[in-house]
Write a protein that holds these residues in place. Structure first.
Motif, PDB file in Angstrom:
ATOM      1  N   ALA A  51      -3.187  16.867  -7.042  1.00 19.77           N
ATOM      2  CA  ALA A  51      -4.017  16.023  -7.895  1.00 19.77           C
ATOM      3  C   ALA A  51      -5.430  16.556  -7.736  1.00 19.77           C
ATOM      4  O   ALA A  51      -6.134  16.205  -6.800  1.00 19.77           O
ATOM      5  N   ASN A  55      -4.963  -0.401  -8.637  1.00 18.14           N
ATOM      6  CA  ASN A  55      -3.801   0.386  -8.222  1.00 18.14           C
ATOM      7  C   ASN A  55      -4.075   1.229  -6.988  1.00 18.14           C
ATOM      8  O   ASN A  55      -3.333   2.159  -6.677  1.00 18.14           O
ATOM      9  N   ASP A  56      -5.151   0.921  -6.301  1.00 15.39           N
ATOM     10  CA  ASP A  56      -5.543   1.678  -5.114  1.00 15.39           C
ATOM     11  C   ASP A  56      -5.984   3.103  -5.431  1.00 15.39           C
ATOM     12  O   ASP A  56      -6.022   3.956  -4.544  1.00 15.39           O
ATOM     13  N   LYS A  70       2.209   1.985  -3.391  1.00 14.42           N
ATOM     14  CA  LYS A  70       1.190   2.556  -4.273  1.00 14.42           C
ATOM     15  C   LYS A  70       0.927   4.010  -3.924  1.00 14.42           C
ATOM     16  O   LYS A  70       0.775   4.851  -4.798  1.00 14.42           O
ATOM     17  N   ARG A  71       0.885   4.299  -2.627  1.00 13.66           N
ATOM     18  CA  ARG A  71       0.639   5.694  -2.227  1.00 13.66           C
ATOM     19  C   ARG A  71       1.754   6.623  -2.694  1.00 13.66           C
ATOM     20  O   ARG A  71       1.502   7.773  -3.029  1.00 13.66           O
ATOM     21  N   GLN A  82       0.832  -1.204   0.000  1.00 12.48           N
ATOM     22  CA  GLN A  82       0.000   0.000   0.000  1.00 12.48           C
ATOM     23  C   GLN A  82       0.871   1.261   0.000  1.00 12.48           C
ATOM     24  O   GLN A  82       0.601   2.214  -0.719  1.00 12.48           O
ATOM     25  N   GLN A 111       3.177   6.611  -5.359  1.00 14.36           N
ATOM     26  CA  GLN A 111       3.029   6.877  -6.795  1.00 14.36           C
ATOM     27  C   GLN A 111       2.072   8.037  -7.073  1.00 14.36           C
ATOM     28  O   GLN A 111       1.897   8.436  -8.213  1.00 14.36           O
ATOM     29  N   MET A 112       1.425   8.513  -6.019  1.00 11.76           N
ATOM     30  CA  MET A 112       0.341   9.491  -6.161  1.00 11.76           C
ATOM     31  C   MET A 112       0.680  10.630  -7.114  1.00 11.76           C
ATOM     32  O   MET A 112      -0.129  11.004  -7.950  1.00 11.76           O
ATOM     33  N   GLN A 141      -7.373   4.762   2.588  1.00 11.00           N
ATOM     34  CA  GLN A 141      -5.949   4.881   2.289  1.00 11.00           C
ATOM     35  C   GLN A 141      -5.700   4.981   0.789  1.00 11.00           C
ATOM     36  O   GLN A 141      -4.561   5.061   0.347  1.00 11.00           O
ATOM     37  N   GLY A 142      -6.762   4.962  -0.002  1.00 12.34           N
ATOM     38  CA  GLY A 142      -6.604   4.970  -1.448  1.00 12.34           C
ATOM     39  C   GLY A 142      -5.958   6.242  -1.974  1.00 12.34           C
ATOM     40  O   GLY A 142      -5.992   7.287  -1.320  1.00 12.34           O
ATOM     41  N   ASN A 143      -5.381   6.146  -3.162  1.00 11.43           N
ATOM     42  CA  ASN A 143      -4.811   7.327  -3.801  1.00 11.43           C
ATOM     43  C   ASN A 143      -5.943   8.184  -4.336  1.00 11.43           C
ATOM     44  O   ASN A 143      -6.753   7.713  -5.133  1.00 11.43           O
ATOM     45  N   GLY A 144      -5.982   9.426  -3.893  1.00 11.50           N
ATOM     46  CA  GLY A 144      -7.088  10.282  -4.276  1.00 11.50           C
ATOM     47  C   GLY A 144      -7.964  10.601  -3.080  1.00 11.50           C
ATOM     48  O   GLY A 144      -8.929  11.337  -3.195  1.00 11.50           O
TER      49      GLY A 144
END
Ligand code: FAD
Ligand code: FAD
Ligand code: SF4
Ligand code: SF4
Ligand code: FES
Lengths: 296, 462
Positions: free
Chosen positions: B278, B348-349, A263-264, A260, A266-267, B249-252
């Motif tokens: 973003a 990709n979360d 992946k974070r 996780q 990569q934001m 916790q996701g991206n965004g």
């Protein structure tokens, strides 16, 4: 303004600087970091404190180029100055909080990948100054990417250098050397501290978990303020959400959700940035930690 | 002549135009309009409006001066009580403070106190009218932690009394929430905030940015090693809260603090700055306070379709009425009586949607507001790419955890008295959001004033 007193190239795309920042120098401990901002329009960039001199009021940082801001930092020369230099931030390494007597009995292994040698150094040095000699593995992609070897050699108990391509020291990834030390040399470690690219820390943790060696890692997620205000740096650690800038940056590596976290991070990877990293695959992005195996 | 029942209308940027820029929305009164509005004030003997103002500005008095066209002396009246009038005139929730108590409001609209205050303050900024400072210092050193409204007010008041004041700020810019939270289009940073801070500097106050108390040095060290005789803590309520639902916790997914800090403090909306944001194409803001409105309106300006998701109904929205009104005009969509259950992410979360449930209002709870309860079987999904959590904040423990003998309550707020900001630790005073939890600019200023009074009494009697 915070003046750069010394700027030196350590390896391709890796630079060391001594910066005059008396407040930070007088209070920092191994394991902590600073946030620097080059100029009015700059980003706030977190960098680990690699060394400090309380008398001279200086703090040493080591920067690796991964994108636009780190590139700008490394282009700065002695005599120039950062607009902002805040710290120390984060918690000091757990080791230095420990009782000296029990610490002296411990067998400690450090695993540094690429530019991770920089944050490992002050901890090894601190232990050395307090009469504890730790084993240190430094991994790099190739001979030219090995940094801080001399400095580290002076404070480490045993220093093992390993390169991916075998051009210097041992050959192969850092995890190979860990296996060698534990399985072949029969070394028994009470604790392992692994610092480097996330992918390296992930694989070291998988291995040490199997081996039953408690492992501490230093996380470097995306940050903004570094004081606990924005939540950008949050990580899943066990069943808790932690803010790396105030609860860390060091955590129990066996509890961190690395997939996780990767992946974070990569934001904010723009298409352009991704292209640039692809181009330089390995050299910069993965820091030549000797453990490439995925896109960090 | 003004209509006695209605406020003189204020000029604003057209909603369609302003939804695409970061220029100030409300253009404010000019002198003619302010003088016109001033005629509506009844100059009450027993002026209720003053009771409604947390710092007790002598409202009828400054309004009379406007009526006479003497703007400079109107400013001096205001600056006796407020160090940041150009800020308060813009961001105070006047409807529940000064204007909420105005006699005119019983029948018709209250006097437009905030807009007149803003006019006077802007006039003073433009004409470089300075508040009157101390003649010479009294040699006593006081440290202030935090450069938000509480810290600035306390610093200004103490400097006027002759104290040597140093303000320590963790961030690289001064102003607290005024620079990192409240957006440019409501509170211009260079034109207003920076200039108000210049005035505090003009009173002799020193500022040290990039100093995180608790890390770079501690309260105890300020008192024992750096020669400060008293400390005022105005460190705000900085820690963002999250819901604890799956996918967060996701991206965004951002806290409102992060989204707003990137845009305001780091100026990510301006391409010449290095910090990215973003922005999102379709954004949900969860929450209904001022902070949620600011995040929503910022996202709109960055080009997104924006939904505000709030679990109660419109009547309970905690944001200022003016902000909700402006947000609607700009095309923000309000999904009321709706509550998130889960944030949906892809492989990709990255955020791809949000699952929400409809709510209805049940019995009133302890706060007197009707409690929202889930409507069974009413869950549905909304597709989107960004979620901004605006659920409130709690005080940062950095200072309380590193200061010996400083008591906090169960909400992690520093305990301090209202009248003089006294804490459980000798020589240490506190006020603002660090004590009350997230509140308002003017309450923080009131607390800064109280702290200054407390410190002055303490040091005079030492
Ligand atoms: C607590 C902490 C300590 C750190 N210590 C050091 C240090 O001592 N030396 C050093 O060189 N760097 C260190 N870093 C990382 C450093 O802050 C980032 O490399 C830097 O912010 C990247 O900025 P940029 O603008 O150059 O790159 P960007 O343009 O922001 O990023 C380029 C790409 O690199 C990736 N990236 C961003 N941040 C990181 C990261 N933290 N690790 C790996 N990849 C990343 C992103 O995916 C991005 O697409 C530390 C980070 C943290 C949080
Ligand atoms: C987005 C947003 C919109 C808002 N809109 C309104 C509005 O319209 N009207 C209104 O009245 N109120 C509004 N508020 C609330 C208002 O801004 C706050 O109540 C007020 O700013 C509190 O002032 P303060 O001085 O207590 O703290 P802050 O303004 O939070 O300032 C605290 C300062 O202390 C610094 N600090 C913290 N810890 C340390 C440390 N350890 N060492 C050094 N410095 C430190 C922080 O960096 C910060 O600069 C809004 C708040 C937000 C977030
Ligand atoms: S400071 Fe705020 S509450 Fe007081 S008079 Fe001005 S606008 Fe009204
Ligand atoms: S209550 Fe209203 S009318 Fe009366 S003095 Fe105050 S502003 Fe004027
Ligand atoms: S960087 Fe903002 S909370 Fe950690």
């Amino acid at each position: 303004m915070y003046k750069i007193l010394k700027a030196e190239k350590l390896a391709d795309k890796i630079y060391l600087m001594d910066v005059h920042a008396p407040r930070v120098a007088s209070h920092c401990e191994p394991g902590q970091f600073v946030i620097v901002k080059i100029d009015d329009k700059g980003e706030r960039i977190p960098l680990t404190i690699c060394d400090y001199d309380r008398e001279a009021g200086t703090v040493t940082i080591v920067t690796q180029v991964v994108g636009a801001s780190s590139e700008k930092i490394t282009r700065m020369q002695a005599g120039e100055a950062f607009r902002d230099f805040t710290g120390p931030l984060g918690c000091a390494s757990e080791l230095i909080e420990e009782d000296m007597e029990s610490l002296k009995k411990k067998k400690i292994l450090f695993v540094a990948g690429g530019v991770g040698a920089a944050p490992v150094y002050p901890q090894v040095k601190w232990l050395h100054e307090h009469g504890v000699d730790a084993d240190v593995i430094v991994g790099a992609k190739t001979k030219d990417m090995v940094i801080l070897e001399d400095m580290m050699g002076k404070v480490a108990g045993n220093l093992y250098i390993t390169t991916d391509d075998g051009t210097y020291g041992r050959s192969g990834m850092v995890t190979e050397t860990v296996k060698y030390l534990v399985n072949e040399m029969g070394n028994q470690y009470d604790v392992c501290i692994a610092i480097g690219p996330m992918i390296m820390m992930k694989f070291v943790c998988l291995l040490t978990k199997e081996m039953g060696i408690p492992t501490i890692v230093s996380m470097n997620p995306i940050m903004v303020d570094g004081t606990g205000m924005c939540g950008a740096c949050r990580l899943q650690v066990g069943d808790e959400i932690k803010f790396a800038c105030v609860d860390g940056p060091e955590f129990d590596g066996h509890l961190v959700d690395f997939d996780q976290a990767m992946k974070r991070s990569q934001m904010y990877k723009s298409e352009e940035g991704r292209a640039m990293l692809k181009l330089q695959e390995g050299d910069t992005h993965h820091g030549g930690c000797g453990n490439c195996g995925g896109d960090n | 002549m003004a209509d006695m029942l209605k406020k003189v209308p204020v000029r604003e940027q057209d909603p369609q135009v302003r939804a695409t820029n970061f220029e100030e929305v409300c253009l404010g009164y000019n002198q003619e309009e302010a003088m016109d509005e001033a005629t509506r004030c009844l100059n009450c003997k027993n002026a209720k409006c003053i009771e409604g103002c947390p710092v007790g500005i002598n409202i009828p008095e400054f309004v009379q001066r406007i009526k006479e066209g003497d703007i400079e002396s109107a400013y001096q009246v205001i600056s006796e009580s407020s160090a940041l009038p150009a800020v308060c005139g813009r961001v105070c929730p006047q409807e529940s403070q000064c204007e909420g108590k105005c006699i005119r409001g019983i029948k018709g609209e209250p006097v437009s106190i905030g807009k007149m205050e803003r006019f006077v303050a802007d006039y003073a900024l433009e004409h470089n009218i300075q508040p009157v400072g101390a003649e010479k210092t009294n040699g006593h050193k006081v440290a202030i932690i935090g450069s938000g409204p509480a810290g600035l007010t306390c610093a200004g008041d103490l400097a006027k009394l002759g104290y040597e004041v140093t303000v320590f700020e963790a961030l690289h810019e001064l102003g607290g929430v005024l620079v990192y939270g409240i957006p440019e289009f409501r509170l211009p940073k260079q034109k207003v905030v920076a200039k108000e801070i210049e005035k505090v500097k003009g009173l002799g106050v020193k500022f040290e940015p990039n100093v995180v108390i608790g890390k770079s040095t501690t309260v105890d060290q300020l008192l024992e090693e750096e020669g400060f005789e008293a400390v005022f803590i105005g460190s705000g309520a900085g820690l963002p809260m999250f819901m604890g639902i799956p996918g967060e916790q996701g991206n965004g997914v951002f806290s409102a603090n992060e989204y707003l800090t990137r845009s305001n403090l780091m100026k990510a909306f301006d391409d010449s700055y290095d910090t990215p944001i973003a922005a999102g194409k379709k954004v949900a803001v969860v929450g209904g306070g001022n902070v949620a409105m600011d995040a929503a309106r910022t996202a709109k300006r960055l080009g997104a379709e924006v939904h505000v998701i709030y679990r109660r109904s419109e009547a309970e929205l905690p944001a200022r009425v003016e902000e909700v009104h402006h947000a609607k005009e700009e095309g923000i969509i309000f999904d009321l009586l709706t509550n998130p259950k889960e944030i949906l992410v892809d492989e990709n979360d990255a955020v791809k949607g949000i699952r929400v449930v409809k709510m209805e209002l049940g019995e009133a709870d302890a706060s007197g507001r009707r409690r929202p309860v889930e409507v069974e079987g009413s869950e549905f999904e909304i597709e989107l790419d960004t979620v901004i959590m605006s659920l409130g904040t709690s005080p940062n423990p950095l200072i309380s955890s590193t200061t010996k003998g400083l008591d906090i309550n169960n909400r992690k707020c520093i305990i301090a008295t209202e009248e003089d900001g006294k804490t459980s630790k000798a020589a240490v005073y506190a006020g603002g959001d660090a004590v009350t939890g997230a509140a308002t600019v003017i309450l923080a200023m009131g607390a800064g004033k109280a702290g200054a009074k407390g410190i002055d009494e303490f040091l005079k009697n030492k």
